[in-house]
Design a protein around this motif. Structure first.
Motif, PDB file in Angstrom:
ATOM      1  N   ALA A 315      14.660 -27.298 -26.954  1.00 30.79           N
ATOM      2  CA  ALA A 315      14.465 -26.627 -28.245  1.00 30.79           C
ATOM      3  C   ALA A 315      14.229 -27.652 -29.345  1.00 30.79           C
ATOM      4  O   ALA A 315      14.885 -28.695 -29.397  1.00 30.79           O
ATOM      5  N   LYS A 316      13.297 -27.353 -30.226  1.00 28.25           N
ATOM      6  CA  LYS A 316      12.953 -28.295 -31.295  1.00 28.25           C
ATOM      7  C   LYS A 316      12.577 -27.519 -32.550  1.00 28.25           C
ATOM      8  O   LYS A 316      11.705 -26.653 -32.519  1.00 28.25           O
ATOM      9  N   PHE A 317      13.251 -27.828 -33.643  1.00 26.40           N
ATOM     10  CA  PHE A 317      12.931 -27.215 -34.927  1.00 26.40           C
ATOM     11  C   PHE A 317      12.002 -28.130 -35.722  1.00 26.40           C
ATOM     12  O   PHE A 317      12.187 -29.351 -35.752  1.00 26.40           O
ATOM     13  N   ILE A 318      10.992 -27.527 -36.379  1.00 29.41           N
ATOM     14  CA  ILE A 318      10.097 -28.296 -37.243  1.00 29.41           C
ATOM     15  C   ILE A 318       9.884 -27.536 -38.546  1.00 29.41           C
ATOM     16  O   ILE A 318       9.935 -26.305 -38.584  1.00 29.41           O
ATOM     17  N   ALA A 319       9.652 -28.295 -39.605  1.00 30.17           N
ATOM     18  CA  ALA A 319       9.454 -27.692 -40.927  1.00 30.17           C
ATOM     19  C   ALA A 319       8.021 -27.226 -41.108  1.00 30.17           C
ATOM     20  O   ALA A 319       7.088 -27.755 -40.500  1.00 30.17           O
ATOM     21  N   ALA A 320       7.856 -26.225 -41.956  1.00 24.99           N
ATOM     22  CA  ALA A 320       6.527 -25.732 -42.345  1.00 24.99           C
ATOM     23  C   ALA A 320       6.446 -25.733 -43.864  1.00 24.99           C
ATOM     24  O   ALA A 320       7.466 -25.703 -44.553  1.00 24.99           O
ATOM     25  N   ILE A 321       5.237 -25.771 -44.390  1.00 24.20           N
ATOM     26  CA  ILE A 321       5.079 -25.629 -45.835  1.00 24.20           C
ATOM     27  C   ILE A 321       5.318 -24.170 -46.215  1.00 24.20           C
ATOM     28  O   ILE A 321       5.268 -23.277 -45.372  1.00 24.20           O
ATOM     29  N   GLN A 322       5.597 -23.924 -47.489  1.00 26.17           N
ATOM     30  CA  GLN A 322       5.706 -22.545 -47.943  1.00 26.17           C
ATOM     31  C   GLN A 322       4.341 -21.873 -47.808  1.00 26.17           C
ATOM     32  O   GLN A 322       3.320 -22.454 -48.171  1.00 26.17           O
ATOM     33  N   PRO A 323       4.311 -20.661 -47.282  1.00 27.00           N
ATOM     34  CA  PRO A 323       3.015 -20.029 -47.011  1.00 27.00           C
ATOM     35  C   PRO A 323       2.302 -19.596 -48.287  1.00 27.00           C
ATOM     36  O   PRO A 323       2.922 -19.291 -49.303  1.00 27.00           O
ATOM     37  N   SER A 324       0.985 -19.552 -48.207  1.00 30.53           N
ATOM     38  CA  SER A 324       0.146 -19.026 -49.282  1.00 30.53           C
ATOM     39  C   SER A 324      -0.610 -17.811 -48.755  1.00 30.53           C
ATOM     40  O   SER A 324      -0.603 -17.546 -47.545  1.00 30.53           O
ATOM     41  N   LEU A 325      -1.256 -17.070 -49.645  1.00 28.23           N
ATOM     42  CA  LEU A 325      -2.054 -15.933 -49.184  1.00 28.23           C
ATOM     43  C   LEU A 325      -3.350 -16.402 -48.533  1.00 28.23           C
ATOM     44  O   LEU A 325      -3.767 -15.898 -47.501  1.00 28.23           O
ATOM     45  N   LYS A 326      -3.966 -17.403 -49.161  1.00 28.91           N
ATOM     46  CA  LYS A 326      -5.231 -17.916 -48.642  1.00 28.91           C
ATOM     47  C   LYS A 326      -5.065 -19.381 -48.275  1.00 28.91           C
ATOM     48  O   LYS A 326      -4.287 -20.107 -48.899  1.00 28.91           O
ATOM     49  N   ALA A 327      -5.806 -19.814 -47.279  1.00 26.99           N
ATOM     50  CA  ALA A 327      -5.743 -21.199 -46.841  1.00 26.99           C
ATOM     51  C   ALA A 327      -6.117 -22.140 -47.986  1.00 26.99           C
ATOM     52  O   ALA A 327      -7.097 -21.913 -48.694  1.00 26.99           O
ATOM     53  N   GLY A 328      -5.312 -23.166 -48.167  1.00 28.99           N
ATOM     54  CA  GLY A 328      -5.601 -24.166 -49.192  1.00 28.99           C
ATOM     55  C   GLY A 328      -5.029 -23.863 -50.552  1.00 28.99           C
ATOM     56  O   GLY A 328      -5.035 -24.730 -51.431  1.00 28.99           O
ATOM     57  N   GLU A 329      -4.534 -22.643 -50.773  1.00 22.10           N
ATOM     58  CA  GLU A 329      -3.918 -22.318 -52.061  1.00 22.10           C
ATOM     59  C   GLU A 329      -2.569 -23.027 -52.175  1.00 22.10           C
ATOM     60  O   GLU A 329      -1.844 -23.175 -51.201  1.00 22.10           O
ATOM     61  N   LYS A 330      -2.240 -23.434 -53.389  1.00 24.13           N
ATOM     62  CA  LYS A 330      -0.946 -24.060 -53.629  1.00 24.13           C
ATOM     63  C   LYS A 330      -0.008 -23.057 -54.287  1.00 24.13           C
ATOM     64  O   LYS A 330      -0.359 -22.452 -55.307  1.00 24.13           O
ATOM     65  N   VAL A 331       1.139 -22.857 -53.699  1.00 21.61           N
ATOM     66  CA  VAL A 331       2.126 -21.984 -54.329  1.00 21.61           C
ATOM     67  C   VAL A 331       2.832 -22.766 -55.423  1.00 21.61           C
ATOM     68  O   VAL A 331       2.868 -23.996 -55.412  1.00 21.61           O
ATOM     69  N   ASN A 332       3.426 -22.057 -56.365  1.00 19.23           N
ATOM     70  CA  ASN A 332       3.941 -22.698 -57.573  1.00 19.23           C
ATOM     71  C   ASN A 332       5.405 -22.407 -57.851  1.00 19.23           C
ATOM     72  O   ASN A 332       5.864 -22.560 -58.985  1.00 19.23           O
ATOM     73  N   TYR A 333       6.140 -22.004 -56.818  1.00 24.53           N
ATOM     74  CA  TYR A 333       7.572 -21.748 -57.007  1.00 24.53           C
ATOM     75  C   TYR A 333       8.312 -22.233 -55.774  1.00 24.53           C
ATOM     76  O   TYR A 333       7.979 -21.857 -54.652  1.00 24.53           O
ATOM     77  N   ARG A 334       9.305 -23.073 -55.980  1.00 31.09           N
ATOM     78  CA  ARG A 334      10.177 -23.547 -54.905  1.00 31.09           C
ATOM     79  C   ARG A 334      11.486 -24.012 -55.511  1.00 31.09           C
ATOM     80  O   ARG A 334      11.655 -24.040 -56.735  1.00 31.09           O
ATOM     81  N   VAL A 335      12.416 -24.387 -54.658  1.00 33.31           N
ATOM     82  CA  VAL A 335      13.669 -24.945 -55.142  1.00 33.31           C
ATOM     83  C   VAL A 335      13.376 -26.248 -55.885  1.00 33.31           C
ATOM     84  O   VAL A 335      12.502 -27.024 -55.494  1.00 33.31           O
ATOM     85  N   VAL A 336      14.079 -26.463 -56.995  1.00 30.49           N
ATOM     86  CA  VAL A 336      13.874 -27.651 -57.820  1.00 30.49           C
ATOM     87  C   VAL A 336      15.207 -28.366 -58.014  1.00 30.49           C
ATOM     88  O   VAL A 336      16.229 -27.733 -58.303  1.00 30.49           O
ATOM     89  N   ASN A 337      15.185 -29.673 -57.830  1.00 35.22           N
ATOM     90  CA  ASN A 337      16.351 -30.486 -58.158  1.00 35.22           C
ATOM     91  C   ASN A 337      16.176 -30.992 -59.584  1.00 35.22           C
ATOM     92  O   ASN A 337      15.507 -31.999 -59.809  1.00 35.22           O
TER      93      ASN A 337
END
Length: 521
Positions: A315-337
């Motif tokens: 078993a191996k866990f890997i991270a993914a980016i936050q998903p977008s609706l369309k390929a290449g779009e950048k989402v603009n909300y995430r956890v912030v330190n």
């Protein structure tokens, strides 16, 4: 010493000799009127701060790090820890008694009416001038980072506390999505980047891996840090677009999000029991091999990886980016330190020598203080290896069998008002580093900074948001599981308006405007 009017010639000569040999350890901090009014010439600070004791350290008075700090600065600290679980009650009792310590940390922000009122009432000290004259290290941090300066003052321009300050203004995200990497490889699937790709992967996990819960989901139906909902160009709660505040759960895009989650739920791509499953239940799903994806913090991913490997070494866990609706779009909300990490310490009006206390706090933002607070004492809690500090076995392989977090506060400080290095923990794993890299790819343009409410705004917010949150949480679950059809969405929005959500949006807007208008120089 107290009552002393003239320094003796002998003391003057001694100080000159000490300065000539470079020994200036106590020169900056000793005073003939200390914070407590002691008679030994040493500054003593009464410092009220909550502390979670354990079998290794009962109080910060036992801290080897603070003992070393006293040797370096000549300042002695008497820590006062409220009983665990009674912090707020004891804070209020302390304020009502008028018998204040020199310093109050963490709960100081609970002052009724806010920090400006605490200063106006003569309870906390305004620190602007004291910092300007006696805290060159902290002052430099504020001058170099206007956003940190904004986060460290009130809307009226008062600097009121010394906070935890992150050394990295762009500290990586610590929360995001994780997938079973071994399943992706086995099924010849790429790590998903869009909502449609997530749908395909989760479907494959269900059909070909018999996953009981392809996606382990938040019990409220919305990830608090916007991991999936951000794909729809909104936030999970209050957020901003071009400095205009909005409330995500009433925007038209929220209906699209609910429709997607309802579809995934109906097709068994989401844990069917997500509304009632607690954190232990979610962990069991993940570590038993019944889940294909989940959303968490990287420290927990390490724990899950170790637990699942005990029964499934592949078993191996890997991270993914936050998903977008369309390929290449950048989402603009995430956890912030936020660089101001909280744990703020105020100096009270009872302090007799605030100048010395400010100098003492400032040491924690110097290079020497940075090493001491983050890593402890060289040769005891850490050694320099190839130019980098590495914790000793005392912390990482403790002879008493205790873990790092149990022993760390005896030799360094986990959190508090100092310049903090988020990397000052035992070495990050490859999983940790991958999580940070992938999750930080999301943007933060929609995240509202740490604004302040006026006392009146706080009261209005509390009066309204209790009912709003209860109604919203109830309806979100009903929409997702299908108890209420999405044709009722407009009525749901009208009910939010009837509960006066728009008043709270206006409050956030005014607070954001004030925040943006704070003068940082």
């Amino acid at each position: 010493m107290k009552g002393k009017r003239v320094l003796s010639l002998i003391l003057v000569v001694m100080l000159i000799m000490l300065s000539m040999v470079g020994c200036k350890k106590n020169e900056t901090f000793t005073s003939d009127q200390d914070a407590e009014g002691g008679a030994d010439g040493k500054v003593t600070i009464k410092y009220w701060v909550p502390f979670a004791s354990n079998q290794y350290i009962q109080s910060l008075n036992e801290s080897e790090m603070y003992k070393e700090l006293e040797e370096r600065t000549g300042v002695h600290v008497k820590f006062i820890h409220p009983a665990e679980g009674e912090e707020m009650e004891q804070f209020n009792l302390m304020l009502n008694s008028k018998e204040l310590p020199d310093v109050i940390q963490t709960y100081a922000g609970q002052y009724k009416g806010g920090m400006d009122k605490a200063i106006e009432d003569g309870v906390y000290l305004r620190l602007n001038e004291l910092i300007d004259q006696h805290a060159p290290n902290f002052k430099k941090l504020l001058e170099e980072d206007p956003e940190l300066a904004r986060q460290t003052m009130t809307d009226k321009g008062n600097i009121y506390a010394f906070p935890l300050v992150g050394i990295d203004p762009d500290e990586p995200a610590w929360w995001g999505p994780v997938f079973r990497g071994d399943w992706l490889e086995e099924l010849d699937l790429e790590i998903p980047n869009t909502i449609d790709e997530w749908y395909n992967v989760l479907t494959q996990f269900k059909e070909k891996k018999n996953a009981k819960a392809p996606l382990v989901f938040s019990s409220r139906g919305i990830d608090p840090y916007g991991t999936i909902i951000s794909a729809f160009n909104i936030g999970p709660g209050f957020y901003k677009k071009d400095n205009v505040v909005k409330y995500g759960p009433m925007e038209p895009e929220f209906k699209e999000y609910l429709a997607t989650m309802n579809k995934w739920y109906n097709e068994d791509l989401i844990d069917k029991d997500f509304p009632t499953r607690d954190s232990n239940g979610r962990a069991t799903l993940i570590t038993s091999g019944d889940a294909g994806a989940y959303i968490s913090e990287y420290a927990v991913v390490d724990q899950y990886q170790a637990a699942i490997a005990a029964t499934d070494p592949n078993a191996k866990f890997i991270a993914a980016i936050q998903p977008s609706l369309k390929a290449g779009e950048k989402v603009n909300y995430r956890v912030v330190n936020e660089r101001n990490g909280g744990y703020e310490a105020v100096i009270t009006s009872s302090c007799k020598n605030p100048e010395a206390v400010v100098k003492w706090f400032d040491y924690a933002y110097s290079q020497e203080g940075f090493m001491l607070f983050n890593y402890g004492i060289e040769g005891k809690s850490y050694n320099m290896v190839d130019g980098e500090p590495q914790f000793t076995d005392l912390l990482t392989n403790n002879p008493d069998g205790l873990d790092f977090w149990t022993v760390c506060n005896k030799y360094k400080l986990e959190v508090g008002p100092y310049l903090r290095d988020y990397k000052a923990v035992p070495g990050f794993t490859d999983i940790d580093l991958d999580c940070m890299e992938q999750w930080t790819k999301a943007g933060t343009d929609h995240v509202i900074p740490p604004v302040n409410f006026t006392p009146e705004e706080s009261e209005t917010y509390s009066d309204i948001m209790g009912d709003v949150a209860t109604f919203k949480d109830e309806m979100v679950l009903k929409f997702i599981v299908g108890e209420v059809p999405l044709s009722e969405f407009d009525n749901y929005v009208e009910q939010l308006k009837a509960l006066e959500i728009e008043k709270v949006i206006d409050i956030y807007q005014e607070a954001l405007n004030r925040y943006n208008n704070r003068k940082t120089n």
